[in-house]
Design a protein around this motif. Structure first.
Motif, PDB file in Angstrom:
ATOM      1  N   LYS A   1       0.845  -1.207   0.000  1.00 44.42           N
ATOM      2  CA  LYS A   1       0.000   0.000   0.000  1.00 44.42           C
ATOM      3  C   LYS A   1       0.876   1.252   0.000  1.00 44.42           C
ATOM      4  CE  LYS A   1      -4.061   1.931   0.241  1.00 44.42           C
ATOM      5  NZ  LYS A   1      -5.045   1.805  -0.819  1.00 44.42           N
ATOM      6  N   ILE A   2       1.944   1.243   0.774  1.00 44.59           N
ATOM      7  CA  ILE A   2       2.871   2.377   0.801  1.00 44.59           C
ATOM      8  C   ILE A   2       3.459   2.592  -0.586  1.00 44.59           C
ATOM      9  CG2 ILE A   2       5.143   3.128   1.640  1.00 44.59           C
ATOM     10  CD1 ILE A   2       4.371   1.873   4.371  1.00 44.59           C
ATOM     11  N   GLU A   3       3.869   1.509  -1.239  1.00 42.44           N
ATOM     12  CA  GLU A   3       4.432   1.600  -2.596  1.00 42.44           C
ATOM     13  C   GLU A   3       3.410   2.203  -3.554  1.00 42.44           C
ATOM     14  OE1 GLU A   3       6.955   1.507  -5.778  1.00 42.44           O
ATOM     15  OE2 GLU A   3       7.496   1.142  -3.692  1.00 42.44           O
ATOM     16  N   GLN A   4       2.160   1.744  -3.434  1.00 41.60           N
ATOM     17  CA  GLN A   4       1.083   2.259  -4.285  1.00 41.60           C
ATOM     18  C   GLN A   4       0.897   3.758  -4.045  1.00 41.60           C
ATOM     19  OE1 GLN A   4      -2.874   0.862  -3.197  1.00 41.60           O
ATOM     20  NE2 GLN A   4      -3.329   0.445  -5.346  1.00 41.60           N
ATOM     21  N   LEU A   5       0.880   4.172  -2.796  1.00 40.52           N
ATOM     22  CA  LEU A   5       0.703   5.595  -2.470  1.00 40.52           C
ATOM     23  C   LEU A   5       1.911   6.419  -2.905  1.00 40.52           C
ATOM     24  CD1 LEU A   5      -0.947   5.230   1.050  1.00 40.52           C
ATOM     25  CD2 LEU A   5      -2.054   5.985  -1.074  1.00 40.52           C
ATOM     26  N   GLN A   6       3.116   5.854  -2.770  1.00 38.96           N
ATOM     27  CA  GLN A   6       4.308   6.570  -3.212  1.00 38.96           C
ATOM     28  C   GLN A   6       4.294   6.782  -4.721  1.00 38.96           C
ATOM     29  OE1 GLN A   6       7.421   4.140  -1.451  1.00 38.96           O
ATOM     30  NE2 GLN A   6       7.723   5.606   0.209  1.00 38.96           N
ATOM     31  N   GLN A   7       3.820   5.786  -5.467  1.00 39.80           N
ATOM     32  CA  GLN A   7       3.708   5.934  -6.919  1.00 39.80           C
ATOM     33  C   GLN A   7       2.710   7.033  -7.277  1.00 39.80           C
ATOM     34  OE1 GLN A   7       5.551   4.616  -9.338  1.00 39.80           O
ATOM     35  NE2 GLN A   7       6.773   3.585  -7.783  1.00 39.80           N
ATOM     36  N   ALA A   8       1.572   7.066  -6.564  1.00 43.01           N
ATOM     37  CA  ALA A   8       0.573   8.109  -6.809  1.00 43.01           C
ATOM     38  C   ALA A   8       1.155   9.483  -6.480  1.00 43.01           C
ATOM     39  CB  ALA A   8      -0.680   7.840  -5.985  1.00 43.01           C
ATOM     40  N   LEU A   9       1.897   9.562  -5.389  1.00 41.87           N
ATOM     41  CA  LEU A   9       2.523  10.826  -5.000  1.00 41.87           C
ATOM     42  C   LEU A   9       3.570  11.256  -6.021  1.00 41.87           C
ATOM     43  CD1 LEU A   9       2.724  13.045  -2.850  1.00 41.87           C
ATOM     44  CD2 LEU A   9       4.461  11.652  -1.697  1.00 41.87           C
ATOM     45  N   LYS A  10       4.338  10.294  -6.525  1.00 39.87           N
ATOM     46  CA  LYS A  10       5.358  10.599  -7.532  1.00 39.87           C
ATOM     47  C   LYS A  10       4.707  11.145  -8.802  1.00 39.87           C
ATOM     48  CE  LYS A  10       9.239   8.545 -10.020  1.00 39.87           C
ATOM     49  NZ  LYS A  10       9.951   7.333 -10.356  1.00 39.87           N
ATOM     50  N   LYS A  11       3.596  10.537  -9.223  1.00 38.83           N
ATOM     51  CA  LYS A  11       2.874  11.029 -10.401  1.00 38.83           C
ATOM     52  C   LYS A  11       2.385  12.458 -10.173  1.00 38.83           C
ATOM     53  CE  LYS A  11       0.926   7.196 -12.993  1.00 38.83           C
ATOM     54  NZ  LYS A  11      -0.298   6.444 -13.298  1.00 38.83           N
ATOM     55  N   ALA A  12       1.825  12.710  -8.996  1.00 40.21           N
ATOM     56  CA  ALA A  12       1.325  14.048  -8.676  1.00 40.21           C
ATOM     57  C   ALA A  12       2.475  15.056  -8.654  1.00 40.21           C
ATOM     58  CB  ALA A  12       0.589  14.036  -7.334  1.00 40.21           C
ATOM     59  N   GLN A  13       3.610  14.640  -8.116  1.00 47.94           N
ATOM     60  CA  GLN A  13       4.782  15.519  -8.063  1.00 47.94           C
ATOM     61  C   GLN A  13       5.283  15.836  -9.472  1.00 47.94           C
ATOM     62  OE1 GLN A  13       8.272  13.835  -6.192  1.00 47.94           O
ATOM     63  NE2 GLN A  13       9.147  15.849  -5.806  1.00 47.94           N
ATOM     64  N   GLU A  14       5.330  14.821 -10.345  1.00 48.72           N
ATOM     65  CA  GLU A  14       5.771  15.032 -11.721  1.00 48.72           C
ATOM     66  C   GLU A  14       4.834  15.997 -12.437  1.00 48.72           C
ATOM     67  OE1 GLU A  14       5.926  11.026 -13.201  1.00 48.72           O
ATOM     68  OE2 GLU A  14       7.906  10.649 -12.297  1.00 48.72           O
ATOM     69  N   LYS A  15       3.523  15.849 -12.217  1.00 51.79           N
ATOM     70  CA  LYS A  15       2.542  16.744 -12.829  1.00 51.79           C
ATOM     71  C   LYS A  15       2.764  18.168 -12.315  1.00 51.79           C
ATOM     72  CE  LYS A  15      -2.343  17.545 -13.505  1.00 51.79           C
ATOM     73  NZ  LYS A  15      -3.426  17.932 -12.665  1.00 51.79           N
ATOM     74  N   ARG A  16       2.935  18.297 -10.993  1.00 52.11           N
ATOM     75  CA  ARG A  16       3.178  19.617 -10.416  1.00 52.11           C
ATOM     76  C   ARG A  16       4.455  20.230 -10.981  1.00 52.11           C
ATOM     77  NH1 ARG A  16       6.040  20.025  -5.027  1.00 52.11           N
ATOM     78  NH2 ARG A  16       7.574  19.217  -6.478  1.00 52.11           N
ATOM     79  N   ASP A  17       5.523  19.434 -11.077  1.00 51.12           N
ATOM     80  CA  ASP A  17       6.804  19.937 -11.584  1.00 51.12           C
ATOM     81  C   ASP A  17       6.679  20.421 -13.029  1.00 51.12           C
ATOM     82  OD1 ASP A  17       7.902  19.340  -9.132  1.00 51.12           O
ATOM     83  OD2 ASP A  17       9.008  17.560  -9.817  1.00 51.12           O
ATOM     84  N   ARG A  18       5.929  19.669 -13.859  1.00 49.73           N
ATOM     85  CA  ARG A  18       5.717  20.099 -15.253  1.00 49.73           C
ATOM     86  C   ARG A  18       4.962  21.423 -15.301  1.00 49.73           C
ATOM     87  NH1 ARG A  18       4.454  14.705 -15.917  1.00 49.73           N
ATOM     88  NH2 ARG A  18       2.218  15.166 -15.926  1.00 49.73           N
ATOM     89  N   GLU A  19       3.909  21.515 -14.493  1.00 46.20           N
ATOM     90  CA  GLU A  19       3.077  22.722 -14.489  1.00 46.20           C
ATOM     91  C   GLU A  19       3.867  23.927 -13.970  1.00 46.20           C
ATOM     92  OE1 GLU A  19      -1.179  23.902 -12.541  1.00 46.20           O
ATOM     93  OE2 GLU A  19      -0.933  21.851 -13.254  1.00 46.20           O
ATOM     94  N   VAL A  20       4.547  23.752 -12.850  1.00 41.34           N
ATOM     95  CA  VAL A  20       5.343  24.839 -12.276  1.00 41.34           C
ATOM     96  C   VAL A  20       6.462  25.227 -13.243  1.00 41.34           C
ATOM     97  CG1 VAL A  20       6.969  25.423 -10.408  1.00 41.34           C
ATOM     98  CG2 VAL A  20       4.785  24.332  -9.868  1.00 41.34           C
ATOM     99  N   GLY A  21       7.121  24.238 -13.846  1.00 38.80           N
ATOM    100  CA  GLY A  21       8.191  24.520 -14.805  1.00 38.80           C
ATOM    101  C   GLY A  21       7.687  25.327 -15.993  1.00 38.80           C
ATOM    102  N   PHE A  22       6.494  24.973 -16.480  1.00 40.51           N
ATOM    103  CA  PHE A  22       5.900  25.699 -17.604  1.00 40.51           C
ATOM    104  C   PHE A  22       5.689  27.169 -17.237  1.00 40.51           C
ATOM    105  CE2 PHE A  22       2.031  27.384 -19.579  1.00 40.51           C
ATOM    106  CZ  PHE A  22       2.388  27.328 -20.919  1.00 40.51           C
TER     107      PHE A  22
END
Length: 179
Positions: free
Chosen positions: A52-73
């Motif tokens: 479950k932790i791994e699953q949540l970490q993957q979801a968090l990583k996806k959210a972080q990548e999305k945030r990083d793309r948006e902020v970078g833009f």
């Protein structure tokens, strides 16, 4: 329901009573079975939690990548805009204030990338005053040359008391090994 001889012989409720005693091999072996079962249940639970932790970490990583793309833009667009405005300039930075924040271009000091071996060799030959020497006790070898007498550490060769070491007695550690 899977009923085992050990459950009939000694019900779980009895183990929770303070009067329970291990007074023969059968009860001792039953205790080892209970320890094994508790360890297996914990390991199962740990696997589920880690998954479950791994699953949540993957979801968090996806959210972080999305945030990083948006902020970078948006940071890229703001940088382009910053280049077109008259910013306040000081010796260390340029800045431009807006109602919701501030755009800042900070001038940085250069980064010094060092090859420690080459630099150390040069400093030893040219500027030895800039060499640091760290001293530490080689306890593993010193320990071979000491003996304990009345809670004192004594140099076994000279008989001198060695200062800076105290002795703290520890209780024996009871270990149960389950196969």
């Amino acid at each position: 329901m899977d009923l085992r001889l050990s459950d009939v012989f000694l019900p779980v409720e009895e183990t929770e009573q303070e009067g329970f005693r291990v007074d023969d091999d059968l009860k001792a072996d039953w205790c080892l079975d209970k320890i094994r079962e508790a360890n297996a249940e914990y390991n199962r639970f740990e696997m589920v939690v880690n998954a479950k932790i791994e699953q949540l970490q993957q979801a968090l990583k996806k959210a972080q990548e999305k945030r990083d793309r948006e902020v970078g833009f948006f940071e890229g667009k703001l940088r382009e805009y910053f280049e077109t405005v008259k910013a306040k300039e000081t010796k260390t930075q340029k800045s431009y204030s807006l109602p919701s924040g501030k755009l800042v271009l900070k001038y940085q000091q250069p980064e010094f990338k060092r090859d420690e071996d080459t630099l150390l060799n040069w400093v030893e030959n040219n500027k030895p005053q800039f060499i640091k020497i760290k001293k530490s006790v080689d306890w593993s070898n010193l320990k071979k040359n000491v003996k304990v007498v009345n809670d004192l550490i004594i140099d076994s060769q000279t008989g001198e008391i060695i200062e800076g070491v105290t002795i703290e007695e520890r209780e024996p550690k009871f270990v149960v090994e389950v196969e």
